[in-house]
Every structure is written in C-alpha cells, then in structure tokens.
Design an enzyme around this catalytic site. Sequence first.
Site, short mmCIF file in Angstrom:
data_model
loop_
_atom_site.label_atom_id
_atom_site.label_comp_id
_atom_site.label_asym_id
_atom_site.label_seq_id
_atom_site.Cartn_x
_atom_site.Cartn_y
_atom_site.Cartn_z
N CYS A 249 0.97 -1.01 -0.01
CA CYS A 249 0.20 0.11 -0.07
C CYS A 249 0.66 1.20 0.16
CB CYS A 249 -0.96 -0.14 1.08
SG CYS A 249 -0.37 0.10 2.77
N ASN B 77 2.04 1.61 4.31
CA ASN B 77 2.48 0.52 4.98
C ASN B 77 2.32 0.40 6.70
OD1 ASN B 77 5.24 -1.82 5.65
ND2 ASN B 77 3.25 -2.49 5.12
N CYS C 109 -1.32 0.85 7.45
CA CYS C 109 -2.93 0.53 7.53
C CYS C 109 -3.26 -0.68 6.79
CB CYS C 109 -3.84 1.65 7.09
SG CYS C 109 -3.50 3.07 7.84
N ARG C 110 -3.32 -0.60 5.55
CA ARG C 110 -4.04 -1.69 4.69
C ARG C 110 -3.15 -3.03 4.47
NH1 ARG C 110 -5.14 1.93 -0.41
NH2 ARG C 110 -3.20 2.73 0.50
N SER C 111 -1.80 -2.82 3.82
CA SER C 111 -1.11 -4.05 3.85
C SER C 111 -0.71 -4.91 5.01
CB SER C 111 0.16 -3.56 2.69
OG SER C 111 1.13 -2.76 3.20
N ASP D 113 -8.31 4.23 1.09
CA ASP D 113 -7.48 4.22 2.15
C ASP D 113 -7.95 4.90 3.44
OD1 ASP D 113 -4.93 4.82 3.56
OD2 ASP D 113 -4.00 5.46 2.10
P1 4NP Z 1 -1.68 2.84 4.17
O1 4NP Z 1 -2.44 4.31 4.57
O2 4NP Z 1 -1.38 3.13 2.66
O3 4NP Z 1 -2.95 1.98 4.01
O4 4NP Z 1 -0.63 2.58 5.18
C1 4NP Z 1 -1.78 5.74 4.52
C2 4NP Z 1 -0.92 5.64 5.79
C3 4NP Z 1 -0.21 7.08 5.73
C4 4NP Z 1 -0.36 8.12 5.04
C5 4NP Z 1 -1.12 7.42 3.52
C6 4NP Z 1 -1.75 6.54 3.45
N1 4NP Z 1 0.49 9.03 4.92
O5 4NP Z 1 -0.04 10.10 3.91
O6 4NP Z 1 0.96 9.46 5.92
#
Ligand code: 4NP
Length: 147
Positions: A11, A14, A16-18, A122
Amino acid sequence: MRQQLRVLFVCLGNICRSPLAEAIFRTIAPDMECDSAGTSDWHAGEAPSEPMQAIARAKGYTMSDIRSRQLKSEDFRRFDLIIAMDAQNVVNLEAVRPDGNGTPVKLMTDYIADNGINHVPDPYYTGDYVGAFELIEEAVQRLHADL
Ligand code: 4NP
C-alpha cells in the site's frame, strides 16, 4: 495441493492496509512466506496505525509486531505474487520493477466477490477502518482459497 507462494502486500504508507493483509494472511496461511511494504518511506520503522491494530486485535489478528518499510526493486525477485491495494500503488510498483522481471502484480480487489469495487479505500484518509478491514479480510480469505 495448495501452491507455496511468497506473497507481498503493498500500500502507500505500510501502516494501515498492507500490514493488515499481512497479519490476516499469516494467520490463515502460517506455512507460507508473506510480508508487506509501502511505496513511500513516510512511516518507515513505525508500528501499524492504532485504529487498524485495534480492529485487527478484536477480530483475532495480531499486527503489533509489524514495522513499516519501503518497497524495494529487489522485492520483485523475492516474492512470487505482489498484491496492491489501489491503482496508484500499481503505478508506483511498476516504476521500480527490474528489467525483464515477470512477477505478477494484482489488485486486492481482484479477490472480492463484488466486482464493482476496484480499490481498497485508504482509511488513513477516509477514516473507515472497519470498511477497509472487511474488504481486506474477504479478499485475503479468497486469495488463500484460490492458491
Ligand atoms: P496505508 O495508509 O497506505 O493503508 O498505510 C496510509 C498511511 C499514511 C499515509 C497515507 C496512507 N500518509 O500520508 O502518511
């Protein structure tokens, strides 16, 4: 006979989702190798997001030991299958694919029965951690059943 594949979930951050996909996959397929990574290095070294951890824990999955890391070109050689959460992840993945490497990159939503869904929204931006959990759990179970 189930295939023994090395699977990488990807994702953006790294956190939340992955890492959730990794935590679910390693619970239902403890004999298979898996990992997760972010296309960015924004959260490198950090534990998964607290709300995502809390939902995972309530559903019986542990993700507290996972630490964020950035995707590397080398991951295309280390893994047999790469699963991305959205189309931007796919673009970012393809940008670091080594020349001549043929590792398949699929979308997590390829494994969702409702084919009107083409990405895992997301939760870092939407705030819908429960919705992300439900999509990812269904998809990982289907992925595992398909291997
Ligand atoms: P992820 O979510 O891609 O599912 O881990 C996010 C976590 C942090 C950010 C973006 C997406 N960020 O902009 O910091």
